[in-house]
Design a protein around this motif. Structure first.
Motif, PDB file in Angstrom:
ATOM      1  N   ILE A 103      31.502 110.920  43.950  1.00  0.00           N
ATOM      2  CA  ILE A 103      30.871 109.598  43.911  1.00  0.00           C
ATOM      3  C   ILE A 103      29.716 109.551  44.899  1.00  0.00           C
ATOM      4  CG2 ILE A 103      31.239 107.151  44.469  1.00  0.00           C
ATOM      5  CD1 ILE A 103      34.130 107.556  43.313  1.00  0.00           C
ATOM      6  N   LEU A 104      29.922 110.085  46.095  1.00  0.00           N
ATOM      7  CA  LEU A 104      28.867 110.117  47.104  1.00  0.00           C
ATOM      8  C   LEU A 104      27.701 110.971  46.628  1.00  0.00           C
ATOM      9  CD1 LEU A 104      27.874 109.323  49.918  1.00  0.00           C
ATOM     10  CD2 LEU A 104      29.220 111.226  50.844  1.00  0.00           C
ATOM     11  N   ARG A 105      27.988 112.087  46.012  1.00  0.00           N
ATOM     12  CA  ARG A 105      26.932 112.939  45.447  1.00  0.00           C
ATOM     13  C   ARG A 105      26.104 112.157  44.441  1.00  0.00           C
ATOM     14  NH1 ARG A 105      25.082 113.811  40.518  1.00  0.00           N
ATOM     15  NH2 ARG A 105      24.090 115.803  40.252  1.00  0.00           N
ATOM     16  N   ASN A 106      26.759 111.369  43.602  1.00  0.00           N
ATOM     17  CA  ASN A 106      26.028 110.567  42.618  1.00  0.00           C
ATOM     18  C   ASN A 106      25.164 109.507  43.300  1.00  0.00           C
ATOM     19  OD1 ASN A 106      27.069 112.025  40.497  1.00  0.00           O
ATOM     20  ND2 ASN A 106      28.714 110.568  40.083  1.00  0.00           N
ATOM     21  N   GLU A 107      25.663 108.905  44.360  1.00  0.00           N
ATOM     22  CA  GLU A 107      24.876 107.930  45.104  1.00  0.00           C
ATOM     23  C   GLU A 107      23.634 108.589  45.696  1.00  0.00           C
ATOM     24  OE1 GLU A 107      27.388 106.036  48.000  1.00  0.00           O
ATOM     25  OE2 GLU A 107      28.661 105.140  46.466  1.00  0.00           O
ATOM     26  N   ILE A 108      23.793 109.799  46.215  1.00  0.00           N
ATOM     27  CA  ILE A 108      22.659 110.530  46.784  1.00  0.00           C
ATOM     28  C   ILE A 108      21.664 110.880  45.682  1.00  0.00           C
ATOM     29  CG2 ILE A 108      21.954 112.716  47.854  1.00  0.00           C
ATOM     30  CD1 ILE A 108      24.739 112.643  49.319  1.00  0.00           C
ATOM     31  N   ALA A 109      22.166 111.444  44.589  1.00  0.00           N
ATOM     32  CA  ALA A 109      21.299 111.923  43.515  1.00  0.00           C
ATOM     33  C   ALA A 109      20.566 110.799  42.795  1.00  0.00           C
ATOM     34  CB  ALA A 109      22.123 112.735  42.516  1.00  0.00           C
ATOM     35  N   HIS A 110      21.199 109.662  42.658  1.00  0.00           N
ATOM     36  CA  HIS A 110      20.608 108.570  41.890  1.00  0.00           C
ATOM     37  C   HIS A 110      20.072 107.448  42.757  1.00  0.00           C
ATOM     38  CE1 HIS A 110      21.968 110.610  38.352  1.00  0.00           C
ATOM     39  NE2 HIS A 110      23.212 110.608  38.791  1.00  0.00           N
ATOM     40  N   GLU A 111      20.115 107.677  44.088  1.00  0.00           N
ATOM     41  CA  GLU A 111      19.572 106.731  45.047  1.00  0.00           C
ATOM     42  C   GLU A 111      20.076 105.309  44.829  1.00  0.00           C
ATOM     43  OE1 GLU A 111      15.361 107.269  45.928  1.00  0.00           O
ATOM     44  OE2 GLU A 111      15.452 109.098  44.740  1.00  0.00           O
ATOM     45  N   TYR A 112      21.379 105.176  44.639  1.00  0.00           N
ATOM     46  CA  TYR A 112      21.970 103.853  44.523  1.00  0.00           C
ATOM     47  C   TYR A 112      21.765 103.086  45.819  1.00  0.00           C
ATOM     48  CZ  TYR A 112      24.429 105.593  40.392  1.00  0.00           C
ATOM     49  OH  TYR A 112      24.738 106.126  39.169  1.00  0.00           O
ATOM     50  N   LYS A 113      21.558 101.808  45.722  1.00  0.00           N
ATOM     51  CA  LYS A 113      21.313 100.973  46.899  1.00  0.00           C
ATOM     52  C   LYS A 113      22.553 100.169  47.279  1.00  0.00           C
ATOM     53  CE  LYS A 113      17.001 102.169  46.803  1.00  0.00           C
ATOM     54  NZ  LYS A 113      16.592 103.298  47.560  1.00  0.00           N
ATOM     55  N   SER A 114      23.728 100.687  46.979  1.00  0.00           N
ATOM     56  CA  SER A 114      24.965  99.944  47.195  1.00  0.00           C
ATOM     57  C   SER A 114      25.381  99.863  48.661  1.00  0.00           C
ATOM     58  CB  SER A 114      26.098 100.555  46.367  1.00  0.00           C
ATOM     59  OG  SER A 114      26.346 101.865  46.805  1.00  0.00           O
ATOM     60  N   GLU A 115      24.760 100.672  49.525  1.00  0.00           N
ATOM     61  CA  GLU A 115      25.120 100.644  50.935  1.00  0.00           C
ATOM     62  C   GLU A 115      23.927 101.078  51.765  1.00  0.00           C
ATOM     63  OE1 GLU A 115      28.411 103.254  50.433  1.00  0.00           O
ATOM     64  OE2 GLU A 115      27.332 104.901  51.318  1.00  0.00           O
ATOM     65  N   THR A 116      23.975 100.847  53.040  1.00  0.00           N
ATOM     66  CA  THR A 116      22.859 101.247  53.898  1.00  0.00           C
ATOM     67  C   THR A 116      22.779 102.758  53.979  1.00  0.00           C
ATOM     68  OG1 THR A 116      24.116 101.356  55.953  1.00  0.00           O
ATOM     69  CG2 THR A 116      23.223  99.181  55.323  1.00  0.00           C
ATOM     70  N   ILE A 117      21.616 103.226  54.306  1.00  0.00           N
ATOM     71  CA  ILE A 117      21.403 104.660  54.436  1.00  0.00           C
ATOM     72  C   ILE A 117      22.268 105.247  55.546  1.00  0.00           C
ATOM     73  CG2 ILE A 117      19.416 104.512  55.996  1.00  0.00           C
ATOM     74  CD1 ILE A 117      19.559 106.909  53.048  1.00  0.00           C
ATOM     75  N   TYR A 118      22.490 104.474  56.616  1.00  0.00           N
ATOM     76  CA  TYR A 118      23.306 104.976  57.723  1.00  0.00           C
ATOM     77  C   TYR A 118      24.765 105.157  57.309  1.00  0.00           C
ATOM     78  CZ  TYR A 118      19.222 104.062  60.561  1.00  0.00           C
ATOM     79  OH  TYR A 118      17.950 104.077  61.071  1.00  0.00           O
ATOM     80  N   ALA A 119      25.272 104.268  56.490  1.00  0.00           N
ATOM     81  CA  ALA A 119      26.643 104.414  55.995  1.00  0.00           C
ATOM     82  C   ALA A 119      26.747 105.655  55.109  1.00  0.00           C
ATOM     83  CB  ALA A 119      27.082 103.168  55.237  1.00  0.00           C
ATOM     84  N   LEU A 120      25.723 105.916  54.322  1.00  0.00           N
ATOM     85  CA  LEU A 120      25.684 107.108  53.482  1.00  0.00           C
ATOM     86  C   LEU A 120      25.700 108.357  54.356  1.00  0.00           C
ATOM     87  CD1 LEU A 120      24.837 107.732  50.253  1.00  0.00           C
ATOM     88  CD2 LEU A 120      22.860 108.619  51.457  1.00  0.00           C
ATOM     89  N   PHE A 121      24.881 108.367  55.406  1.00  0.00           N
ATOM     90  CA  PHE A 121      24.858 109.508  56.319  1.00  0.00           C
ATOM     91  C   PHE A 121      26.215 109.715  56.983  1.00  0.00           C
ATOM     92  CE2 PHE A 121      20.036 108.828  57.249  1.00  0.00           C
ATOM     93  CZ  PHE A 121      19.707 109.463  56.063  1.00  0.00           C
ATOM     94  N   GLU A 122      26.856 108.632  57.405  1.00  0.00           N
ATOM     95  CA  GLU A 122      28.173 108.743  58.041  1.00  0.00           C
ATOM     96  C   GLU A 122      29.193 109.359  57.099  1.00  0.00           C
ATOM     97  OE1 GLU A 122      29.300 104.893  59.511  1.00  0.00           O
ATOM     98  OE2 GLU A 122      27.884 104.990  61.182  1.00  0.00           O
ATOM     99  N   LYS A 123      29.173 108.944  55.842  1.00  0.00           N
ATOM    100  CA  LYS A 123      30.112 109.508  54.860  1.00  0.00           C
ATOM    101  C   LYS A 123      29.864 110.998  54.667  1.00  0.00           C
ATOM    102  CE  LYS A 123      31.127 105.494  51.971  1.00  0.00           C
ATOM    103  NZ  LYS A 123      30.995 104.957  50.605  1.00  0.00           N
ATOM    104  N   VAL A 124      28.601 111.390  54.576  1.00  0.00           N
ATOM    105  CA  VAL A 124      28.274 112.801  54.388  1.00  0.00           C
ATOM    106  C   VAL A 124      28.791 113.625  55.572  1.00  0.00           C
ATOM    107  CG1 VAL A 124      26.374 114.475  54.268  1.00  0.00           C
ATOM    108  CG2 VAL A 124      26.320 112.424  52.840  1.00  0.00           C
ATOM    109  N   VAL A 125      28.556 113.135  56.784  1.00  0.00           N
ATOM    110  CA  VAL A 125      29.041 113.857  57.975  1.00  0.00           C
ATOM    111  C   VAL A 125      30.570 113.952  57.954  1.00  0.00           C
ATOM    112  CG1 VAL A 125      29.239 113.734  60.502  1.00  0.00           C
ATOM    113  CG2 VAL A 125      27.021 113.382  59.408  1.00  0.00           C
TER     114      VAL A 125
END
Length: 147
Positions: A103-125
């Motif tokens: 799901i996170l990969r899809n958010e990255i690939a499709h640039e979903y705006k469902s959360e802040t970029i910092y939250a996305l970075f935290e999940k990836v880490v």
């Protein structure tokens, strides 16, 4: 069958290279304090990490797990089926975590705006170590059964 084994060997070599690059980005980003915000250089580092994370998850789920299923004479089925079989084979420790990774990969690939970029970075880490562990388990499984 021999062609599939050779293909798996090739994919595993590519996976090793991708793992090295992802590990470099992960080590660079894992201790950055996102609460305080990031500068342009850190933002660039995190963008590299997220792209590498997405590619690594694709390599594992879409290419290598599928190849292993073919070698094990399994039907390919859905991505969720492939992830569930990977858990049963011990390639991953948790199907739920890999569903989250997908799901996170899809958010990255499709640039979903469902959360802040910092939250996305935290999940990836947070999820990147699960990819590293899956690479090790997959290599061991392939060595035991095919290579």
């Amino acid at each position: 069958m021999n062609n599939l084994v050779k293909h798996l060997e090739s994919e595993l070599l590519q996976l090793e290279k991708a793992t090295e690059i992802l590990r470099y980005s992960y080590e660079k980003c894992k201790n950055i304090n996102l609460i305080e915000g990031v500068g342009h250089q850190e933002l660039e580092s995190f963008e590299a990490l997220t792209g590498r994370f997405a590619r690594m998850s694709d390599m594992l789920i879409q290419r290598i797990f599928r190849l292993i299923d073919n070698l094990d004479l399994e039907d390919s089925g859905t991505v969720r089926d492939r992830i569930n079989r990977a858990e049963k084979k011990g390639l991953i420790s948790s199907a739920d975590i890999f569903i989250e990774i997908r799901i996170l990969r899809n958010e990255i690939a499709h640039e979903y705006k469902s959360e802040t970029i910092y939250a996305l970075f935290e999940k990836v880490v947070h999820l990147t170590p699960h990819l590293f562990k899956a690479v090790e388990s997959t290599r061991e499984y392939a060595s035991k059964y095919f290579i």
